[in-house]
Design a protein around this motif. Structure first.
Motif, PDB file in Angstrom:
ATOM      1  N   ILE A  42      -5.974  56.433 -41.511  1.00 28.51           N
ATOM      2  CA  ILE A  42      -6.750  57.402 -40.363  1.00 28.51           C
ATOM      3  C   ILE A  42      -5.519  57.591 -40.794  1.00 28.51           C
ATOM      4  O   ILE A  42      -5.748  58.591 -39.645  1.00 28.51           O
ATOM      5  CB  ILE A  42      -7.122  56.116 -39.814  1.00 28.51           C
ATOM      6  CG1 ILE A  42      -8.375  55.180 -40.189  1.00 28.51           C
ATOM      7  CG2 ILE A  42      -6.949  56.469 -38.450  1.00 28.51           C
ATOM      8  CD1 ILE A  42      -8.270  54.280 -39.065  1.00 28.51           C
ATOM      9  N   ALA A  43      -3.917  56.740 -40.660  1.00 24.22           N
ATOM     10  CA  ALA A  43      -2.962  57.635 -40.212  1.00 24.22           C
ATOM     11  C   ALA A  43      -2.956  58.939 -41.058  1.00 24.22           C
ATOM     12  O   ALA A  43      -2.072  59.707 -40.668  1.00 24.22           O
ATOM     13  CB  ALA A  43      -1.855  57.105 -39.861  1.00 24.22           C
ATOM     14  N   THR A  44      -3.276  59.408 -41.995  1.00 24.65           N
ATOM     15  CA  THR A  44      -3.138  60.844 -42.831  1.00 24.65           C
ATOM     16  C   THR A  44      -3.792  61.312 -42.145  1.00 24.65           C
ATOM     17  O   THR A  44      -3.354  62.665 -41.870  1.00 24.65           O
ATOM     18  CB  THR A  44      -2.858  60.435 -44.069  1.00 24.65           C
ATOM     19  OG1 THR A  44      -5.241  59.901 -43.854  1.00 24.65           O
ATOM     20  CG2 THR A  44      -3.192  59.283 -44.683  1.00 24.65           C
ATOM     21  N   THR A  45      -4.823  61.197 -41.207  1.00 26.24           N
ATOM     22  CA  THR A  45      -5.586  61.845 -40.899  1.00 26.24           C
ATOM     23  C   THR A  45      -5.006  62.941 -39.123  1.00 26.24           C
ATOM     24  O   THR A  45      -5.733  63.249 -38.659  1.00 26.24           O
ATOM     25  CB  THR A  45      -7.475  61.789 -40.909  1.00 26.24           C
ATOM     26  OG1 THR A  45      -6.971  60.767 -39.798  1.00 26.24           O
ATOM     27  CG2 THR A  45      -7.846  60.899 -41.991  1.00 26.24           C
ATOM     28  N   ALA A  46      -4.390  61.933 -39.181  1.00 28.15           N
ATOM     29  CA  ALA A  46      -3.538  61.803 -37.799  1.00 28.15           C
ATOM     30  C   ALA A  46      -2.056  62.207 -37.873  1.00 28.15           C
ATOM     31  O   ALA A  46      -1.454  62.261 -36.511  1.00 28.15           O
ATOM     32  CB  ALA A  46      -3.631  61.059 -36.508  1.00 28.15           C
ATOM     33  N   ALA A  47      -2.232  63.001 -38.848  1.00 28.01           N
ATOM     34  CA  ALA A  47      -0.061  63.484 -39.357  1.00 28.01           C
ATOM     35  C   ALA A  47       0.151  64.155 -38.307  1.00 28.01           C
ATOM     36  O   ALA A  47       1.057  64.095 -37.853  1.00 28.01           O
ATOM     37  CB  ALA A  47      -0.121  64.020 -40.244  1.00 28.01           C
ATOM     38  N   GLU A  48      -0.432  65.408 -37.664  1.00 29.86           N
ATOM     39  CA  GLU A  48      -0.484  66.646 -36.506  1.00 29.86           C
ATOM     40  C   GLU A  48      -0.455  66.662 -34.888  1.00 29.86           C
ATOM     41  O   GLU A  48      -0.174  67.467 -34.948  1.00 29.86           O
ATOM     42  CB  GLU A  48      -1.263  67.824 -37.116  1.00 29.86           C
ATOM     43  CG  GLU A  48      -1.566  68.296 -39.109  1.00 29.86           C
ATOM     44  CD  GLU A  48       0.269  68.278 -38.987  1.00 29.86           C
ATOM     45  OE1 GLU A  48       1.135  69.501 -38.232  1.00 29.86           O
ATOM     46  OE2 GLU A  48       0.976  68.284 -39.909  1.00 29.86           O
ATOM     47  N   ASP A  49      -0.858  64.661 -34.841  1.00 30.19           N
ATOM     48  CA  ASP A  49      -1.885  65.592 -33.307  1.00 30.19           C
ATOM     49  C   ASP A  49      -0.228  64.399 -32.860  1.00 30.19           C
ATOM     50  O   ASP A  49       0.972  64.033 -33.282  1.00 30.19           O
ATOM     51  CB  ASP A  49      -2.564  63.389 -33.302  1.00 30.19           C
ATOM     52  CG  ASP A  49      -3.832  63.488 -34.282  1.00 30.19           C
ATOM     53  OD1 ASP A  49      -4.123  64.591 -34.576  1.00 30.19           O
ATOM     54  OD2 ASP A  49      -4.533  62.712 -33.648  1.00 30.19           O
ATOM     55  N   PRO A  50      -0.058  64.944 -31.807  1.00 29.93           N
ATOM     56  CA  PRO A  50       0.861  64.478 -30.612  1.00 29.93           C
ATOM     57  C   PRO A  50       0.810  63.218 -30.568  1.00 29.93           C
ATOM     58  O   PRO A  50      -0.150  62.086 -30.054  1.00 29.93           O
ATOM     59  CB  PRO A  50       0.674  65.115 -29.212  1.00 29.93           C
ATOM     60  CG  PRO A  50      -1.021  65.873 -29.549  1.00 29.93           C
ATOM     61  CD  PRO A  50      -1.384  65.606 -30.864  1.00 29.93           C
ATOM     62  N   HIS A  51       2.102  62.490 -29.928  1.00 29.23           N
ATOM     63  CA  HIS A  51       2.059  61.243 -29.616  1.00 29.23           C
ATOM     64  C   HIS A  51       3.151  61.017 -28.510  1.00 29.23           C
ATOM     65  O   HIS A  51       4.262  61.946 -28.076  1.00 29.23           O
ATOM     66  CB  HIS A  51       3.117  60.470 -31.377  1.00 29.23           C
ATOM     67  CG  HIS A  51       3.191  58.975 -30.330  1.00 29.23           C
ATOM     68  ND1 HIS A  51       4.602  58.506 -30.061  1.00 29.23           N
ATOM     69  CD2 HIS A  51       2.208  57.877 -30.965  1.00 29.23           C
ATOM     70  CE1 HIS A  51       4.182  57.257 -30.177  1.00 29.23           C
ATOM     71  NE2 HIS A  51       3.065  56.789 -30.527  1.00 29.23           N
ATOM     72  N   PRO A  52       2.426  60.517 -27.761  1.00 29.54           N
ATOM     73  CA  PRO A  52       1.298  59.703 -28.216  1.00 29.54           C
ATOM     74  C   PRO A  52      -0.105  60.485 -27.437  1.00 29.54           C
ATOM     75  O   PRO A  52      -0.117  61.608 -27.049  1.00 29.54           O
ATOM     76  CB  PRO A  52       1.524  58.404 -26.405  1.00 29.54           C
ATOM     77  CG  PRO A  52       2.480  59.475 -25.823  1.00 29.54           C
ATOM     78  CD  PRO A  52       3.697  60.737 -25.844  1.00 29.54           C
ATOM     79  N   SER A  53      -1.111  59.847 -28.041  1.00 27.16           N
ATOM     80  CA  SER A  53      -2.041  60.346 -27.750  1.00 27.16           C
ATOM     81  C   SER A  53      -3.014  59.268 -28.337  1.00 27.16           C
ATOM     82  O   SER A  53      -3.127  58.246 -28.493  1.00 27.16           O
ATOM     83  CB  SER A  53      -2.719  62.025 -28.464  1.00 27.16           C
ATOM     84  OG  SER A  53      -2.912  61.155 -30.634  1.00 27.16           O
TER      85      SER A  53
END
Length: 143
Positions: A42-53
């Motif tokens: 799952i983390a590989t699909t969120a690599a470009e997501d801002p943190h926190p989100s």
């Protein structure tokens, strides 16, 4: 997935015994490690997501829960291995060290920032590598 296979191999050796408590420890450790593997995907699909989100908050929960379940399971199994006495020397303490590592130093290091987190995770992986070596050696000695 290799770490999951290592825990299965540890279970199959029977060095912790076969009690319900030990079974529960193995089950918790395996479930935690399986969830950790899913979390990594799952983390590989969120690599470009801002943190926190929302997505990274979910990942934080999944990483925390899976790590704690794995650590708790390994502590239970590790105590049983020590008590059973089937393994001698340093290897007797290895499963317990793997479980304790999750709580001290890994969890505090993860809260301390990126570099301490990565170093503590690296230490945990080295302990798993040592367990793999012990399991391979034990299997070879039986043949």
């Amino acid at each position: 997935m290799g770490l999951l296979l290592g825990q299965i191999a540890l279970w199959r050796t029977g060095v912790a015994g076969r009690s319900r408590t030990v079974w529960g420890g193995h089950a918790a450790g395996l479930a935690g490690m399986a969830l950790l593997a899913v979390t990594e995907v799952i983390a590989t699909t969120a690599a470009e997501d801002p943190h926190p989100s929302e997505r990274t908050d979910l990942l934080d929960i999944l990483y925390g829960g899976s790590s704690l379940a794995t650590g708790l399971g390994l502590v239970i199994v590790g105590v049983a291995v020590v008590r059973a006495g089937a393994w001698q020397g340093v290897r007797r303490w290895l499963p317990l060290a793997l479980g304790v590592w999750v709580f001290v130093p890994m969890t505090p290091a993860i809260m301390a920032g990126f570099l301490p987190a990565r170093l503590s995770i690296t230490g945990w992986m080295l302990l798993f590598a040592a367990l793999g070596w012990v399991l391979m050696k034990a299997d070879r000695d039986r043949v």
